[in-house]
Design an enzyme around this catalytic site. Structure first.
Site, PDB file in Angstrom:
ATOM      1  N   GLY A 257       0.798  -1.220   0.000  1.00 41.62           N
ATOM      2  CA  GLY A 257       0.000   0.000   0.000  1.00 41.62           C
ATOM      3  C   GLY A 257       0.830   1.270   0.000  1.00 41.62           C
ATOM      4  O   GLY A 257       2.021   1.238  -0.295  1.00 41.62           O
TER       5      GLY A 257
ATOM      6  N   LEU B  23       0.348   3.557  -2.166  1.00 43.59           N
ATOM      7  CA  LEU B  23       0.706   3.338  -3.575  1.00 43.59           C
ATOM      8  C   LEU B  23       1.280   4.593  -4.222  1.00 43.59           C
ATOM      9  O   LEU B  23       0.833   5.700  -3.962  1.00 43.59           O
ATOM     10  CB  LEU B  23      -0.525   2.868  -4.367  1.00 43.59           C
ATOM     11  CG  LEU B  23      -1.174   1.578  -3.879  1.00 43.59           C
ATOM     12  CD1 LEU B  23      -2.377   1.228  -4.755  1.00 43.59           C
ATOM     13  CD2 LEU B  23      -0.174   0.423  -3.863  1.00 43.59           C
TER      14      LEU B  23
ATOM     15  N   HIS C 114       4.371   1.443  -7.993  1.00 42.46           N
ATOM     16  CA  HIS C 114       3.354   0.392  -7.912  1.00 42.46           C
ATOM     17  C   HIS C 114       2.427   0.447  -9.129  1.00 42.46           C
ATOM     18  O   HIS C 114       2.066  -0.573  -9.704  1.00 42.46           O
ATOM     19  CB  HIS C 114       2.463   0.584  -6.682  1.00 42.46           C
ATOM     20  CG  HIS C 114       3.166   0.494  -5.367  1.00 42.46           C
ATOM     21  ND1 HIS C 114       3.274   1.555  -4.504  1.00 42.46           N
ATOM     22  CD2 HIS C 114       3.783  -0.544  -4.750  1.00 42.46           C
ATOM     23  CE1 HIS C 114       3.900   1.176  -3.417  1.00 42.46           C
ATOM     24  NE2 HIS C 114       4.229  -0.094  -3.531  1.00 42.46           N
TER      25      HIS C 114
ATOM     26  N   GLN D  63       6.934  -9.949   8.139  1.00 42.51           N
ATOM     27  CA  GLN D  63       8.216  -9.601   7.510  1.00 42.51           C
ATOM     28  C   GLN D  63       8.904  -8.430   8.207  1.00 42.51           C
ATOM     29  O   GLN D  63       9.945  -7.972   7.763  1.00 42.51           O
ATOM     30  CB  GLN D  63       8.026  -9.306   6.017  1.00 42.51           C
ATOM     31  CG  GLN D  63       7.320  -8.013   5.711  1.00 42.51           C
ATOM     32  CD  GLN D  63       6.988  -7.887   4.230  1.00 42.51           C
ATOM     33  OE1 GLN D  63       6.264  -8.697   3.669  1.00 42.51           O
ATOM     34  NE2 GLN D  63       7.539  -6.880   3.583  1.00 42.51           N
TER      35      GLN D  63
ATOM     36  N   GLY E 207       8.567  -5.631  -8.629  1.00 47.51           N
ATOM     37  CA  GLY E 207       9.453  -4.572  -9.101  1.00 47.51           C
ATOM     38  C   GLY E 207      10.923  -4.933  -8.925  1.00 47.51           C
ATOM     39  O   GLY E 207      11.307  -5.553  -7.933  1.00 47.51           O
TER      40      GLY E 207
ATOM     41  N   GLN F 138      14.274  -9.587  -3.619  1.00 46.73           N
ATOM     42  CA  GLN F 138      12.925 -10.160  -3.482  1.00 46.73           C
ATOM     43  C   GLN F 138      12.484 -10.801  -4.800  1.00 46.73           C
ATOM     44  O   GLN F 138      11.938 -11.908  -4.811  1.00 46.73           O
ATOM     45  CB  GLN F 138      11.950  -9.054  -3.075  1.00 46.73           C
ATOM     46  CG  GLN F 138      10.506  -9.461  -3.099  1.00 46.73           C
ATOM     47  CD  GLN F 138       9.613  -8.362  -2.556  1.00 46.73           C
ATOM     48  OE1 GLN F 138       9.505  -8.194  -1.353  1.00 46.73           O
ATOM     49  NE2 GLN F 138       8.972  -7.609  -3.431  1.00 46.73           N
TER      50      GLN F 138
ATOM     51  N   SER G 278       9.325   5.102  -3.536  1.00 50.47           N
ATOM     52  CA  SER G 278       9.162   4.176  -2.422  1.00 50.47           C
ATOM     53  C   SER G 278       8.136   4.756  -1.466  1.00 50.47           C
ATOM     54  O   SER G 278       8.101   5.975  -1.256  1.00 50.47           O
ATOM     55  CB  SER G 278      10.499   4.006  -1.690  1.00 50.47           C
ATOM     56  OG  SER G 278      10.290   3.450  -0.406  1.00 50.47           O
ATOM     57  N   SER G 279       7.324   3.879  -0.876  1.00 51.66           N
ATOM     58  CA  SER G 279       6.342   4.365   0.105  1.00 51.66           C
ATOM     59  C   SER G 279       7.053   5.057   1.263  1.00 51.66           C
ATOM     60  O   SER G 279       6.531   6.000   1.846  1.00 51.66           O
ATOM     61  CB  SER G 279       5.521   3.191   0.642  1.00 51.66           C
ATOM     62  OG  SER G 279       4.919   2.491  -0.424  1.00 51.66           O
TER      63      SER G 279
HETATM   64  P1  AMP Z   1       5.854  -2.687  -1.624  1.00 52.39           P
HETATM   65  O1  AMP Z   1       4.517  -2.071  -1.443  1.00 52.39           O
HETATM   66  O2  AMP Z   1       6.984  -1.791  -1.252  1.00 52.39           O
HETATM   67  O3  AMP Z   1       5.932  -4.059  -1.004  1.00 52.39           O
HETATM   68  O4  AMP Z   1       6.022  -2.912  -3.178  1.00 52.39           O
HETATM   69  C1  AMP Z   1       5.101  -3.673  -3.919  1.00 52.39           C
HETATM   70  C2  AMP Z   1       5.691  -3.989  -5.263  1.00 52.39           C
HETATM   71  O5  AMP Z   1       5.967  -2.773  -5.964  1.00 52.39           O
HETATM   72  C3  AMP Z   1       7.030  -4.741  -5.144  1.00 52.39           C
HETATM   73  O6  AMP Z   1       7.082  -5.752  -6.131  1.00 52.39           O
HETATM   74  C4  AMP Z   1       8.038  -3.654  -5.394  1.00 52.39           C
HETATM   75  O7  AMP Z   1       9.251  -4.145  -5.923  1.00 52.39           O
HETATM   76  C5  AMP Z   1       7.301  -2.782  -6.394  1.00 52.39           C
HETATM   77  N1  AMP Z   1       7.862  -1.420  -6.381  1.00 52.39           N
HETATM   78  C6  AMP Z   1       8.083  -0.647  -5.291  1.00 52.39           C
HETATM   79  N2  AMP Z   1       8.678   0.507  -5.656  1.00 52.39           N
HETATM   80  C7  AMP Z   1       8.850   0.451  -7.011  1.00 52.39           C
HETATM   81  C8  AMP Z   1       9.421   1.338  -7.975  1.00 52.39           C
HETATM   82  N3  AMP Z   1       9.951   2.511  -7.630  1.00 52.39           N
HETATM   83  N4  AMP Z   1       9.430   0.947  -9.274  1.00 52.39           N
HETATM   84  C9  AMP Z   1       8.898  -0.249  -9.633  1.00 52.39           C
HETATM   85  N5  AMP Z   1       8.344  -1.123  -8.768  1.00 52.39           N
HETATM   86  C10 AMP Z   1       8.321  -0.784  -7.470  1.00 52.39           C
END
Ligand code: AMP
Length: 299
Positions: free
Chosen positions: A31, A33, A37, A73, A159, A165, A197-198
Site C-alpha cells: 500500500g 501506492l 506500484h 516480515q 518490481g 525479493q 518508495s512508500s
Molecule cells: P511494496 O509495497 O513496497 O511491497 O512494493 C510492492 C511492489 O511494488 C514490489 O514488487 C516492489 O518491488 C514494487 N515497487 C516498489 N517501488 C517500485 C518502484 N519505484 N518501481 C517499480 N516497482 C516498485
C-alpha cells in the site's frame, strides 16, 4: 472496483474467474501506492484486457491488487506500526487504473491465532537484506505464497526495485512448482533519480535531498564497470560507499557488488552484476540497486 477484505471472498472471486476462463493478473503490495506500484498495475491491466474468446459467456479478465502490511516480515524493532497506510487514497488510485478487485485482508484473517507454517528460501534469503533483516524474506515468501493460493493469479508482478525479493520469488515459484508467471518490472524513479518508495513519504526536505546520494552512488558504480572496465568488486564498493558517506544525513547499511543470479560476491565483478545499497537517511531505511553487464566478463 470491489474492495475485498475477507480471504474466503477473494477465493470465491478467483474460483469464479478461473472457472469462466478469465485470466487473473495480480500485483501484491503493502500500500501507500505510488507511480512505481502503478506501473506494475498498468502492466497487469495490459495483460488482463481481453476476455477469453473460447469460453461462451466469459466476462473480462481481472486485475487484483492486494494491500497488506505483512506483520511477519517486520522485525521487532522495525517500522511495522509506522509504515505509511492510506487505504482510501490507494482505492482511488486503483479505481483510476481500472483495477477490478482491491484485496486488503485483516492481519488476523491472514495470520490467525495458532498460525505455524512458513516458507523459507535457503541461502538467497539470508544475505544482503536478509542479513540486515533476519526473518524478512521468510515473512515475504510466506505471505506471497498465501496470496498466490488465495488469488490464484496467472501472472504476478514485482518490481526490480526489490531485486533480491524478485530473485527469491522466482526461486520460490520454481522450487514449489507454483503455477504462476512472474513479471519483473523496471524501477520507477523521480526526476532526481531517487527510486519511488512508500517510505520516501517519511523523509523531511533535507533528507529527501540527501536521498539522491543512493542513485548517484549506484550510477557511479555502474559507470566504473560499464564504461571504465573496473574489475575489482571491492574497488567499486568503496567508491559507492564513499559517495554515500559524504552525505551527513546518510548512514550506510551495506553496499554490495553481487552476482545478479546467485547473489554471491566474487572478487571479480560478475558478468551479470547487481550493485545493491541499503542506507538510513535520517530515521528511514531505503534500498536501491542497479543491474550492470560487465563488458569484460561476458556471462
Ligand atoms: P511494496 O509495497 O513496497 O511491497 O512494493 C510492492 C511492489 O511494488 C514490489 O514488487 C516492489 O518491488 C514494487 N515497487 C516498489 N517501488 C517500485 C518502484 N519505484 N518501481 C517499480 N516497482 C516498485
Amino acid at each position: 472496483m470491489d474492495v475485498v477484505r475477507r480471504v474466503h471472498q477473494m477465493r470465491e472471486i478467483s474460483r469464479e474467474a478461473r472457472g469462466t476462463g478469465r485470466k487473473i493478473a495480480f500485483v501484491p503490495t503493502m500500500g501507500a501506492l505510488h507511480d512505481g506500484h502503478l506501473s506494475l498495475v498498468r502492466e497487469a491491466r495490459q495483460f488482463a484486457k481481453a476476455p477469453l474468446k473460447h469460453k461462451a459467456g466469459a466476462k473480462g479478465d481481472i486485475v487484483v491488487v492486494s494491500v497488506f502490511v505483512n506483520p511477519t516480515q517486520f522485525g521487532p524493532t522495525e517500522d511495522f506500526e509506522t509504515y505509511p497506510r492510506d487505504i482510501a487514497t490507494d482505492a482511488d488510485l486503483c479505481i483510476q487504473e481500472g483495477v477490478d478487485y482491491l484485496f486488503c485482508p485483516e492481519p488476523e484473517g491472514m495470520f490467525p491465532e495458532g498460525y505455524r507454517t512458513f516458507v523459507d528460501v535457503e541461502g538467497l534469503g539470508s544475505v544482503l537484506e536478509g542479513a540486515s533483516r533476519p526473518g524478512f524474506f521468510r515473512g515475504v515468501c510466506t505471505v506471497v505464497s498465501k496470496l498466490f493460493h488465495i488469488v490464484r493469479p496467472h501472472r504476478a508482478y514485482f518490481g526490480q526495485k526489490d531485486a533480491q525479493q524478485a530473485l527469491i520469488m522466482r526461486r520460490m515459484v520454481r522450487d514449489l512448482n507454483l503455477d504462476v508467471d512472474l513479471v519483473i518490472a523496471p524501477t520507477l524513479r523521480h526526476d532526481d533519480g531517487v527510486a519511488m518508495s512508500s517510505r520516501n513519504a517519511r523523509l523531511n526536505p533535507a533528507e529527501r535531498v540527501a536521498a539522491t546520494a543512493l542513485y548517484r552512488a549506484l550510477d557511479r558504480g555502474r559507470s566504473m564497470i560499464a564504461a571504465e572496465g573496473v574489475q575489482e568488486s571491492q574497488r567499486v564498493e568503496s567508491v559507492v560507499r564513499e559517495i554515500l558517506v559524504a552525505e551527513e544525513r546518510v548512514r550506510v547499511d551495506y553496499v554490495a557488488v553481487a552476482d545478479a543470479e546467485t547473489l554471491e560476491r566474487p572478487s571479480r565483478v560478475p558478468g551479470e552484476c547487481l550493485i545493491a545499497v541499503a542506507a538510513w537517511v535520517g530515521e528511514t531505511r531505503l534500498i536501491d540497486n542497479v543491474m550492470v553487464k560487465n563488458p569484460e566478463n561476458p556471462a
